[in-house]
Design a protein around this motif. Structure first.
Motif, short mmCIF file in Angstrom:
data_model
loop_
_atom_site.label_atom_id
_atom_site.label_comp_id
_atom_site.label_asym_id
_atom_site.label_seq_id
_atom_site.Cartn_x
_atom_site.Cartn_y
_atom_site.Cartn_z
N ALA A 119 0.84 -1.21 0.00
CA ALA A 119 0.00 0.00 0.00
C ALA A 119 0.87 1.26 0.00
O ALA A 119 0.56 2.25 -0.68
N GLN A 120 1.96 1.21 0.78
CA GLN A 120 2.87 2.36 0.83
C GLN A 120 3.56 2.58 -0.52
O GLN A 120 3.73 3.73 -0.97
N ILE A 121 3.95 1.48 -1.18
CA ILE A 121 4.57 1.57 -2.50
C ILE A 121 3.61 2.21 -3.49
O ILE A 121 3.99 3.08 -4.31
N GLU A 122 2.35 1.78 -3.44
CA GLU A 122 1.36 2.35 -4.36
C GLU A 122 1.17 3.84 -4.09
O GLU A 122 1.03 4.64 -5.03
N ALA A 123 1.20 4.22 -2.83
CA ALA A 123 1.03 5.63 -2.48
C ALA A 123 2.23 6.45 -2.95
O ALA A 123 2.08 7.57 -3.49
N ASP A 124 3.44 5.87 -2.74
CA ASP A 124 4.65 6.58 -3.19
C ASP A 124 4.66 6.73 -4.70
O ASP A 124 5.07 7.80 -5.24
N ALA A 125 4.22 5.70 -5.40
CA ALA A 125 4.20 5.75 -6.86
C ALA A 125 3.20 6.78 -7.36
O ALA A 125 3.43 7.47 -8.38
N ALA A 126 2.10 6.92 -6.65
CA ALA A 126 1.07 7.87 -7.06
C ALA A 126 1.53 9.32 -6.86
O ALA A 126 1.13 10.23 -7.60
N SER A 127 2.39 9.54 -5.86
CA SER A 127 2.83 10.91 -5.56
C SER A 127 4.14 11.29 -6.23
O SER A 127 4.52 12.46 -6.25
N ASP A 128 4.83 10.30 -6.80
CA ASP A 128 6.14 10.55 -7.42
C ASP A 128 6.21 9.87 -8.78
O ASP A 128 6.39 8.65 -8.87
N PRO A 129 6.09 10.61 -9.86
CA PRO A 129 6.12 10.02 -11.21
C PRO A 129 7.42 9.27 -11.52
O PRO A 129 7.43 8.35 -12.34
N ASP A 130 8.51 9.62 -10.83
CA ASP A 130 9.80 8.98 -11.10
C ASP A 130 10.04 7.74 -10.21
O ASP A 130 11.07 7.08 -10.35
N TYR A 131 9.12 7.47 -9.35
CA TYR A 131 9.29 6.32 -8.42
C TYR A 131 9.19 5.00 -9.19
O TYR A 131 8.24 4.81 -9.97
N ASP A 132 10.13 4.12 -8.96
CA ASP A 132 10.14 2.82 -9.68
C ASP A 132 9.23 1.84 -8.94
O ASP A 132 9.66 1.07 -8.08
N ARG A 133 7.97 1.93 -9.28
CA ARG A 133 6.97 1.10 -8.61
C ARG A 133 7.23 -0.39 -8.79
O ARG A 133 7.17 -1.17 -7.82
N GLU A 134 7.51 -0.84 -9.99
CA GLU A 134 7.67 -2.26 -10.27
C GLU A 134 8.86 -2.85 -9.50
O GLU A 134 8.79 -3.95 -8.96
N ALA A 135 9.96 -2.10 -9.46
CA ALA A 135 11.14 -2.60 -8.75
C ALA A 135 10.86 -2.71 -7.25
O ALA A 135 11.28 -3.67 -6.59
N ALA A 136 10.14 -1.71 -6.72
CA ALA A 136 9.81 -1.72 -5.28
C ALA A 136 8.89 -2.88 -4.94
O ALA A 136 9.07 -3.56 -3.92
N LEU A 137 7.91 -3.10 -5.80
CA LEU A 137 6.98 -4.23 -5.57
C LEU A 137 7.72 -5.56 -5.64
O LEU A 137 7.44 -6.48 -4.86
N GLU A 138 8.65 -5.68 -6.57
CA GLU A 138 9.39 -6.93 -6.72
C GLU A 138 10.28 -7.18 -5.50
O GLU A 138 10.38 -8.33 -5.03
N ARG A 139 10.93 -6.11 -4.98
CA ARG A 139 11.74 -6.27 -3.78
C ARG A 139 10.88 -6.71 -2.60
O ARG A 139 11.26 -7.61 -1.84
N ALA A 140 9.73 -6.10 -2.45
CA ALA A 140 8.82 -6.44 -1.35
C ALA A 140 8.35 -7.90 -1.49
O ALA A 140 8.26 -8.64 -0.50
N ARG A 141 8.07 -8.27 -2.73
CA ARG A 141 7.61 -9.64 -2.99
C ARG A 141 8.69 -10.65 -2.65
O ARG A 141 8.42 -11.66 -1.98
N GLN A 142 9.90 -10.42 -3.07
CA GLN A 142 10.99 -11.36 -2.82
C GLN A 142 11.31 -11.46 -1.32
O GLN A 142 11.58 -12.55 -0.81
N GLU A 143 11.24 -10.34 -0.62
CA GLU A 143 11.48 -10.37 0.82
C GLU A 143 10.41 -11.16 1.54
O GLU A 143 10.70 -11.92 2.47
#
Length: 262
Positions: A119-143
Protein backbone atom coordinates in the motif's frame (compact mmCIF):
# COMPACT_ATOMS: atom_id res chain seq x y z
CA UNK A 1 8.12 -21.10 -3.01
CA UNK A 2 7.28 -19.50 -6.38
CA UNK A 3 5.20 -16.58 -5.07
CA UNK A 4 3.74 -14.97 -2.00
CA UNK A 5 1.38 -17.31 -0.15
CA UNK A 6 -1.68 -15.28 0.83
CA UNK A 7 -3.23 -17.94 3.04
CA UNK A 8 -3.57 -17.34 6.75
CA UNK A 9 -0.98 -18.82 9.10
CA UNK A 10 -3.43 -21.43 10.38
CA UNK A 11 -4.02 -22.65 6.81
CA UNK A 12 -0.45 -22.47 5.55
CA UNK A 13 1.07 -23.97 8.71
CA UNK A 14 -1.50 -26.42 9.98
CA UNK A 15 -1.09 -27.24 13.67
CA UNK A 16 -0.87 -30.85 14.87
CA UNK A 17 -4.00 -32.31 16.43
CA UNK A 18 -4.09 -32.47 20.21
CA UNK A 19 -3.95 -35.98 21.72
CA UNK A 20 -5.74 -35.46 25.01
CA UNK A 21 -6.83 -39.11 25.04
CA UNK A 22 -3.16 -40.16 25.37
CA UNK A 23 -3.19 -39.24 29.07
CA UNK A 24 -6.36 -41.25 29.59
CA UNK A 25 -4.81 -44.30 27.95
CA UNK A 26 -1.57 -43.88 29.91
CA UNK A 27 -3.56 -43.58 33.14
CA UNK A 28 -5.44 -46.76 32.29
CA UNK A 29 -2.18 -48.60 31.64
CA UNK A 30 -0.75 -47.45 34.97
CA UNK A 31 -3.92 -48.49 36.78
CA UNK A 32 -3.81 -51.91 35.13
CA UNK A 33 -0.18 -52.39 36.15
CA UNK A 34 -0.98 -51.33 39.72
CA UNK A 35 -3.97 -53.66 39.90
CA UNK A 36 -1.84 -56.59 38.76
CA UNK A 37 0.89 -55.71 41.25
CA UNK A 38 -1.64 -55.48 44.09
CA UNK A 39 -2.95 -58.94 43.23
CA UNK A 40 0.49 -60.57 43.20
CA UNK A 41 0.74 -60.85 46.97
CA UNK A 42 -2.75 -62.29 47.22
CA UNK A 43 -1.91 -64.90 44.58
CA UNK A 44 1.42 -65.87 46.11
CA UNK A 45 0.02 -66.03 49.63
CA UNK A 46 -3.00 -68.12 48.63
CA UNK A 47 -3.45 -71.06 50.96
CA UNK A 48 -4.24 -74.62 49.92
CA UNK A 49 -7.11 -76.32 51.83
CA UNK A 50 -5.36 -79.16 53.60
CA UNK A 51 -8.48 -81.28 53.64
CA UNK A 52 -8.56 -81.26 49.83
CA UNK A 53 -4.87 -81.14 48.93
CA UNK A 54 -1.87 -82.87 50.40
CA UNK A 55 1.55 -84.26 49.56
CA UNK A 56 2.94 -83.83 46.07
CA UNK A 57 -0.34 -82.49 44.71
CA UNK A 58 -0.40 -79.66 47.23
CA UNK A 59 3.26 -78.89 46.58
CA UNK A 60 2.66 -78.80 42.82
CA UNK A 61 -0.22 -76.36 43.24
CA UNK A 62 1.76 -74.17 45.65
CA UNK A 63 4.73 -74.11 43.27
CA UNK A 64 2.52 -73.14 40.36
CA UNK A 65 0.82 -70.40 42.37
CA UNK A 66 4.22 -68.97 43.26
CA UNK A 67 5.35 -69.18 39.63
CA UNK A 68 2.16 -67.56 38.42
CA UNK A 69 2.67 -64.79 40.98
CA UNK A 70 6.13 -64.16 39.56
CA UNK A 71 4.71 -64.01 36.05
CA UNK A 72 1.97 -61.58 37.10
CA UNK A 73 4.54 -59.45 38.94
CA UNK A 74 6.70 -59.32 35.83
CA UNK A 75 3.67 -58.49 33.70
CA UNK A 76 2.61 -55.65 36.02
CA UNK A 77 6.05 -54.10 35.62
CA UNK A 78 5.58 -53.83 31.86
CA UNK A 79 2.86 -51.16 32.07
CA UNK A 80 4.55 -48.06 33.58
CA UNK A 81 7.18 -47.64 30.84
CA UNK A 82 4.80 -47.46 27.84
CA UNK A 83 2.51 -45.23 29.90
CA UNK A 84 5.44 -42.88 30.47
CA UNK A 85 6.39 -43.00 26.79
CA UNK A 86 2.82 -42.11 25.82
CA UNK A 87 2.70 -39.20 28.27
CA UNK A 88 6.06 -37.91 27.02
CA UNK A 89 4.79 -38.00 23.45
CA UNK A 90 1.63 -36.15 24.45
CA UNK A 91 3.87 -33.46 25.98
CA UNK A 92 5.86 -33.24 22.74
CA UNK A 93 2.63 -32.80 20.78
CA UNK A 94 1.47 -30.02 23.12
CA UNK A 95 4.83 -28.28 22.75
CA UNK A 96 4.69 -28.58 18.96
CA UNK A 97 1.16 -27.12 18.90
CA UNK A 98 2.36 -24.12 20.90
CA UNK A 99 5.42 -23.63 18.71
CA UNK A 100 3.41 -23.90 15.50
CA UNK A 101 0.91 -21.37 16.86
CA UNK A 102 3.81 -18.94 17.29
CA UNK A 103 4.89 -19.55 13.69
CA UNK A 104 1.31 -18.98 12.51
CA UNK A 105 1.22 -15.64 14.31
CA UNK A 106 4.55 -14.65 12.75
CA UNK A 107 3.22 -15.65 9.34
CA UNK A 108 0.11 -13.52 9.77
CA UNK A 109 2.19 -10.59 11.05
CA UNK A 110 4.57 -10.74 8.08
CA UNK A 111 1.66 -10.97 5.67
CA UNK A 112 0.05 -7.92 7.28
CA UNK A 113 3.34 -6.02 7.01
CA UNK A 114 3.56 -7.00 3.34
CA UNK A 115 0.09 -5.62 2.64
CA UNK A 116 1.09 -2.37 4.40
CA UNK A 117 4.29 -2.15 2.37
CA UNK A 118 2.49 -2.71 -0.91
CA UNK A 119 0.00 0.00 0.00
CA UNK A 120 2.87 2.36 0.83
CA UNK A 121 4.57 1.57 -2.50
CA UNK A 122 1.36 2.35 -4.36
CA UNK A 123 1.03 5.63 -2.48
CA UNK A 124 4.65 6.58 -3.19
CA UNK A 125 4.20 5.75 -6.86
CA UNK A 126 1.07 7.87 -7.06
CA UNK A 127 2.83 10.91 -5.56
CA UNK A 128 6.14 10.55 -7.42
CA UNK A 129 6.12 10.02 -11.21
CA UNK A 130 9.80 8.98 -11.10
CA UNK A 131 9.29 6.32 -8.42
CA UNK A 132 10.14 2.82 -9.68
CA UNK A 133 6.97 1.10 -8.61
CA UNK A 134 7.67 -2.26 -10.27
CA UNK A 135 11.14 -2.60 -8.75
CA UNK A 136 9.81 -1.72 -5.28
CA UNK A 137 6.98 -4.23 -5.57
CA UNK A 138 9.39 -6.93 -6.72
CA UNK A 139 11.74 -6.27 -3.78
CA UNK A 140 8.82 -6.44 -1.35
CA UNK A 141 7.61 -9.64 -2.99
CA UNK A 142 10.99 -11.36 -2.82
CA UNK A 143 11.48 -10.37 0.82
CA UNK A 144 8.07 -11.74 1.70
CA UNK A 145 8.75 -14.98 -0.16
CA UNK A 146 12.02 -15.36 1.75
CA UNK A 147 10.36 -14.76 5.12
CA UNK A 148 7.57 -17.23 4.36
CA UNK A 149 10.12 -19.77 3.17
CA UNK A 150 12.00 -19.48 6.47
CA UNK A 151 8.80 -19.90 8.48
CA UNK A 152 7.78 -22.90 6.38
CA UNK A 153 11.21 -24.46 6.88
CA UNK A 154 10.94 -24.04 10.67
CA UNK A 155 7.46 -25.54 10.55
CA UNK A 156 8.59 -28.55 8.50
CA UNK A 157 11.45 -29.24 10.94
CA UNK A 158 9.07 -29.22 13.91
CA UNK A 159 6.55 -31.51 12.20
CA UNK A 160 9.31 -33.89 11.09
CA UNK A 161 10.69 -34.01 14.64
CA UNK A 162 7.22 -34.70 16.01
CA UNK A 163 6.66 -37.47 13.46
CA UNK A 164 10.00 -39.01 14.42
CA UNK A 165 9.06 -38.83 18.11
CA UNK A 166 5.75 -40.55 17.37
CA UNK A 167 7.52 -43.33 15.46
CA UNK A 168 10.02 -43.84 18.27
CA UNK A 169 7.24 -43.90 20.87
CA UNK A 170 5.29 -46.47 18.85
CA UNK A 171 8.44 -48.56 18.38
CA UNK A 172 9.14 -48.57 22.11
CA UNK A 173 5.55 -49.40 23.06
CA UNK A 174 5.28 -52.16 20.45
CA UNK A 175 8.62 -53.58 21.55
CA UNK A 176 7.44 -53.84 25.15
CA UNK A 177 4.15 -55.40 24.06
CA UNK A 178 5.92 -57.91 21.81
CA UNK A 179 8.21 -58.90 24.68
CA UNK A 180 5.14 -59.97 26.65
CA UNK A 181 2.89 -61.49 23.99
CA UNK A 182 3.82 -62.18 20.34
CA UNK A 183 1.64 -60.34 17.82
CA UNK A 184 0.44 -63.60 16.30
CA UNK A 185 -1.01 -64.56 19.67
CA UNK A 186 -2.73 -61.19 19.98
CA UNK A 187 -4.30 -61.64 16.56
CA UNK A 188 -5.42 -65.17 17.48
CA UNK A 189 -7.42 -63.97 20.49
CA UNK A 190 -7.58 -64.03 24.27
CA UNK A 191 -6.99 -67.75 24.66
CA UNK A 192 -3.82 -67.59 22.59
CA UNK A 193 -2.63 -64.66 24.70
CA UNK A 194 -3.22 -66.69 27.86
CA UNK A 195 -1.30 -69.62 26.42
CA UNK A 196 1.60 -67.31 25.54
CA UNK A 197 1.77 -65.69 28.98
CA UNK A 198 1.40 -68.86 31.05
CA UNK A 199 3.98 -71.22 29.63
CA UNK A 200 5.00 -74.77 30.45
CA UNK A 201 6.29 -73.78 33.90
CA UNK A 202 2.69 -73.26 35.00
CA UNK A 203 1.23 -76.51 33.65
CA UNK A 204 -2.15 -76.25 35.37
CA UNK A 205 -2.91 -72.73 34.18
CA UNK A 206 -1.14 -73.28 30.87
CA UNK A 207 -3.10 -76.45 30.15
CA UNK A 208 -6.38 -74.62 30.62
CA UNK A 209 -5.26 -71.78 28.37
CA UNK A 210 -3.82 -74.14 25.76
CA UNK A 211 -6.97 -76.27 25.72
CA UNK A 212 -9.22 -73.22 25.39
CA UNK A 213 -7.11 -71.97 22.50
CA UNK A 214 -7.21 -75.42 20.90
CA UNK A 215 -11.00 -75.51 21.18
CA UNK A 216 -11.21 -72.21 19.28
CA UNK A 217 -8.75 -73.22 16.58
CA UNK A 218 -9.76 -76.86 16.05
CA UNK A 219 -13.07 -76.21 14.19
CA UNK A 220 -11.24 -74.10 11.60
CA UNK A 221 -8.61 -76.80 11.07
CA UNK A 222 -11.25 -79.52 10.94
CA UNK A 223 -13.25 -77.66 8.30
CA UNK A 224 -10.11 -77.20 6.22
CA UNK A 225 -9.26 -80.91 6.49
CA UNK A 226 -12.75 -81.93 5.42
CA UNK A 227 -12.46 -80.03 2.15
CA UNK A 228 -12.57 -82.45 -0.78
CA UNK A 229 -10.82 -82.71 -3.08
CA UNK A 230 -7.72 -80.92 -1.78
CA UNK A 231 -5.37 -79.68 -4.47
CA UNK A 232 -1.62 -79.35 -4.04
CA UNK A 233 -2.20 -75.61 -3.57
CA UNK A 234 -4.80 -76.32 -0.86
CA UNK A 235 -2.34 -78.56 0.99
CA UNK A 236 0.39 -75.94 0.78
CA UNK A 237 -1.90 -73.19 2.09
CA UNK A 238 -3.15 -75.49 4.86
CA UNK A 239 0.41 -76.24 5.99
CA UNK A 240 1.35 -72.57 5.92
CA UNK A 241 -1.66 -71.61 8.02
CA UNK A 242 -2.07 -74.52 10.42
CA UNK A 243 1.00 -76.76 10.13
CA UNK A 244 2.82 -75.39 13.17
CA UNK A 245 -0.32 -75.64 15.30
CA UNK A 246 -0.73 -79.37 14.70
CA UNK A 247 2.49 -80.02 16.62
CA UNK A 248 0.67 -78.73 19.70
CA UNK A 249 -0.81 -81.81 21.42
CA UNK A 250 -3.80 -79.82 22.68
CA UNK A 251 -4.69 -78.70 19.16
CA UNK A 252 -4.09 -82.17 17.75
CA UNK A 253 -6.38 -83.71 20.36
CA UNK A 254 -9.10 -81.11 19.76
CA UNK A 255 -8.91 -81.67 15.99
CA UNK A 256 -9.07 -85.44 16.49
CA UNK A 257 -12.38 -84.99 18.27
CA UNK A 258 -13.80 -83.41 15.14
CA UNK A 259 -12.14 -85.35 12.30
CA UNK A 260 -12.35 -89.09 11.88
CA UNK A 261 -9.06 -90.87 11.17
CA UNK A 262 -10.88 -93.24 8.79
Amino acid sequence: MSGVDFRSGSSALEAPKAVSSASEVASHWRATGSALANNVQAVQNASIPTEQWSGQTAQAVVTEIQTMGTKVSSLSGKFPEPAGVLETWRGEVDTAISEVKTLQEEWDSELSNYYDRVAQIEADAASDPDYDREAALERARQEMISKQSDLKSSYDKKITALSTAASEAAKTINGIADSVVPRDAVKAGRSAVGAAIFGSDTPIVDSAAEWQYAQELAPKIADALKKEPMTASDVRLFNEKYGEHLSNPYVAAAVAERVSID
